[in-house]
Design an enzyme around this catalytic site. Structure first.
Site: not given
Length: 345
Positions: A139, A184, A240
């Protein structure tokens, strides 16, 4: 010492639920040695209307000087196509106050289990916290948008990862002492660093058990076996998504508080839901998420654990008595729900 609280009622139902939260704060602290002042400031759409910006300068200064900040809700359809939107104020205040850790507790009220989209036996005993890194990641990285391609840069430093993992471990020490770190790492370089740093920081907390989960697996487990989690910690984008996924477990956003903590400065407390402009001014908004955000503030900013517990117990008792607002299937108004919670204090 008197505590200074800045309130940002914002837009839509914001002023209505903020009033409810402050009524409960007044009631629970009455007769105690906890004293405070309230300074209300415009924010979001109200900030645009008042000062031409969602985070006016005087609102930011007051927030920086506060001991804690209460935010109700922001957003309005009138700004959907505007060059400056209320949501920009939220990103701006997070950055200005370095609010790096977003905390979302997920707890199932027994009297609301029927509202969950999951079977009751699957959500029985669910009680965990999502800790989301809030100031780094994709972001806040470089963004490139061209006609035929686009790129978003996901950036994390060792320091950013370490402080959010440390916060999660500290929270876990006061709970069941288990942290699930989500990444991940089989694909992303940032996640490989994330897992490495998580292991290093967790070694500082020998009483806390750290486990790792890939984000896709974690998303599945949050639905199939949510009671396995205690403290979940992850980066900005994954946080989020997963915090929103977890928010549906109780069946309503109207009972979900949150906190955003800085490294050194005031924390911000707010419901996780939006401004619900379609019901604004009708007196039917559910105030519980705001009231529980006040409880989080009492506990996490001021160390008033007993007062916070009183508020939470009063909310649970009110639900057990069958008092619900319309979003919960009842007919209590905002003021009636608030009055009953105060009565149960």
């Amino acid at each position: 010492m008197t505590k200074h609280i800045v309130t940002l009622p914002g837009d839509g139902i914001g002023p209505e639920i903020m009033a409810a939260g402050l009524d409960v704060l007044k009631a629970v602290t009455e007769g105690t040695d906890f004293t405070y002042t309230i300074t209300e400031k415009p924010f979001g759409g109200a900030g645009i209307d008042a000062k031409g910006h969602p985070l006016p300068e005087d609102t930011l200064v007051a927030s920086q000087e506060a001991d804690a900040i209460l935010l109700a809700a922001i957003g309005s359809p009138q700004y959907d196509d505007a060059p400056v939107r209320p949501e920009q104020g939220l990103l701006a205040i997070r950055k200005a106050l370095n609010l790096y850790a977003n905390i979302r507790p997920v707890k199932i009220f027994d009297s609301l289990k029927h509202l969950s989209p999951l079977k009751e036996d699957r959500i029985e005993g669910v009680d965990f916290v999502v800790v989301r890194e809030l100031t780094g990641g994709i972001y806040f990285g470089e963004h490139l948008l061209e006609k035929d391609k686009a790129r978003d840069l996901n950036d994390y430093s060792r320091e950013e990862i370490a402080r959010i993992i440390r916060k999660a471990c500290q929270i876990a020490q006061g709970r069941k002492k288990k942290v699930t770190s989500i990444d991940k790492q089989n694909v992303l370089a940032t996640s490989k660093l994330w897992r490495q740093v998580a292991d290093e920081v967790a070694a500082e907390f020998p009483d806390v058990t750290l486990e790792h989960q890939l984000v896709d697996s974690a998303a599945m487990l949050m639905i199939t076996d949510p009671k396995r989690f205690d403290v979940v910690v992850t980066e900005n984008l994954f946080g989020d998504i997963l915090s929103d996924e977890s928010s549906v477990l109780p069946g309503t956003l109207g009972v979900m508080p949150s906190a955003s903590h800085s490294a050194a400065g005031p924390s911000l407390y707010e419901p996780i839901h939006g401004s619900a402009p379609d019901i604004a001014g009708q007196g039917i908004a559910n105030p519980v998420s705001m009231i529980l955000s006040v409880a989080m503030m009492l506990r996490e900013s001021f160390g008033e654990h007993a007062l916070a517990q009183q508020v939470e117990d009063a909310v649970a008792k009110t639900f057990n008595q069958g008092v619900f607002t319309r979003d919960l299937g009842g007919n209590a108004s905002t003021k009636e729900m608030t009055a009953k919670i105060i009565e149960n204090l």
